[in-house]
Design a protein around this motif. Structure first.
Motif, short mmCIF file in Angstrom:
data_model
loop_
_atom_site.label_atom_id
_atom_site.label_comp_id
_atom_site.label_asym_id
_atom_site.label_seq_id
_atom_site.Cartn_x
_atom_site.Cartn_y
_atom_site.Cartn_z
N TYR A 66 0.84 -1.20 0.00
CA TYR A 66 0.00 0.00 0.00
C TYR A 66 0.88 1.25 0.00
O TYR A 66 1.82 1.37 0.78
CB TYR A 66 -0.91 0.00 1.23
CG TYR A 66 -1.76 1.24 1.33
CD1 TYR A 66 -2.79 1.46 0.45
CD2 TYR A 66 -1.52 2.18 2.31
CE1 TYR A 66 -3.58 2.60 0.53
CE2 TYR A 66 -2.29 3.32 2.42
CZ TYR A 66 -3.32 3.53 1.52
OH TYR A 66 -4.09 4.65 1.60
N ASP A 67 0.54 2.18 -0.90
CA ASP A 67 1.22 3.47 -0.99
C ASP A 67 0.21 4.53 -0.58
O ASP A 67 -0.77 4.78 -1.29
CB ASP A 67 1.72 3.71 -2.41
CG ASP A 67 2.49 5.02 -2.54
OD1 ASP A 67 2.81 5.64 -1.50
OD2 ASP A 67 2.78 5.40 -3.69
N ALA A 68 0.41 5.15 0.58
CA ALA A 68 -0.54 6.13 1.11
C ALA A 68 -0.65 7.37 0.22
O ALA A 68 -1.69 8.02 0.19
CB ALA A 68 -0.16 6.52 2.52
N ALA A 69 0.40 7.70 -0.51
CA ALA A 69 0.37 8.89 -1.36
C ALA A 69 -0.58 8.71 -2.54
O ALA A 69 -1.27 9.66 -2.94
CB ALA A 69 1.77 9.21 -1.88
N THR A 70 -0.67 7.50 -3.07
CA THR A 70 -1.54 7.26 -4.24
C THR A 70 -2.78 6.45 -3.90
O THR A 70 -3.64 6.28 -4.75
CB THR A 70 -0.76 6.51 -5.33
OG1 THR A 70 -0.35 5.24 -4.80
CG2 THR A 70 0.45 7.30 -5.79
N ASN A 71 -2.88 5.93 -2.68
CA ASN A 71 -3.97 5.04 -2.26
C ASN A 71 -4.07 3.81 -3.14
O ASN A 71 -5.15 3.30 -3.41
CB ASN A 71 -5.32 5.77 -2.22
CG ASN A 71 -5.41 6.73 -1.08
OD1 ASN A 71 -4.86 6.46 -0.01
ND2 ASN A 71 -6.08 7.85 -1.28
N HIS A 72 -2.93 3.32 -3.61
CA HIS A 72 -2.88 2.12 -4.44
C HIS A 72 -2.09 1.03 -3.72
O HIS A 72 -1.16 1.32 -2.98
CB HIS A 72 -2.19 2.41 -5.78
CG HIS A 72 -3.05 3.10 -6.77
ND1 HIS A 72 -3.33 4.44 -6.71
CD2 HIS A 72 -3.68 2.62 -7.87
CE1 HIS A 72 -4.10 4.77 -7.72
NE2 HIS A 72 -4.33 3.68 -8.45
#
Length: 107
Positions: A66-72
């Motif tokens: 999970y990448d919190a900056a892109t929500n992906h």
């Protein structure tokens, strides 16, 4: 006619038998040694593979961290929408037979 033999006639047969047994034993030892090497190599390869995380294949989408900056997370996109879950039941999966809090009067 026939001379009396004292036992040396069987010496040739015994020598040949010992040589044949030695050759068979040596061949068996070489085969066992080769199998032991291949077993060790296979065990080392399995150890290396077991150190790696398991990968899911052919599931239709890419899993990732999970990448919190892109929500992906891979191909998955996480949104911050509530989708009628404001009743407090923020779960993806529930136990079988759990009452849906969005329909409390539904038997």
């Amino acid at each position: 006619m026939l001379k009396k033999q004292t036992g040396f006639a069987h010496l040739g047969v015994v020598v040949v038998a010992v040589l044949v047994l030695a050759a068979v034993g040596f061949a068996g030892w070489r085969v066992q040694k080769a199998q032991h090497k291949s077993r060790d190599a296979s065990a080392a390869q399995k150890q290396t593979q077991s150190d790696q995380p398991l990968l899911l294949k052919s599931i239709g989408f890419n899993l990732g961290y999970y990448d919190a900056a892109t929500n992906h997370a891979g191909d998955m996109v996480f949104t911050h929408e509530d989708h009628d879950l404001s009743g407090g039941g923020h779960v993806i999966f529930a136990d079988f037979g759990t009452q849906d809090f969005r329909s409390p009067n539904d038997p």
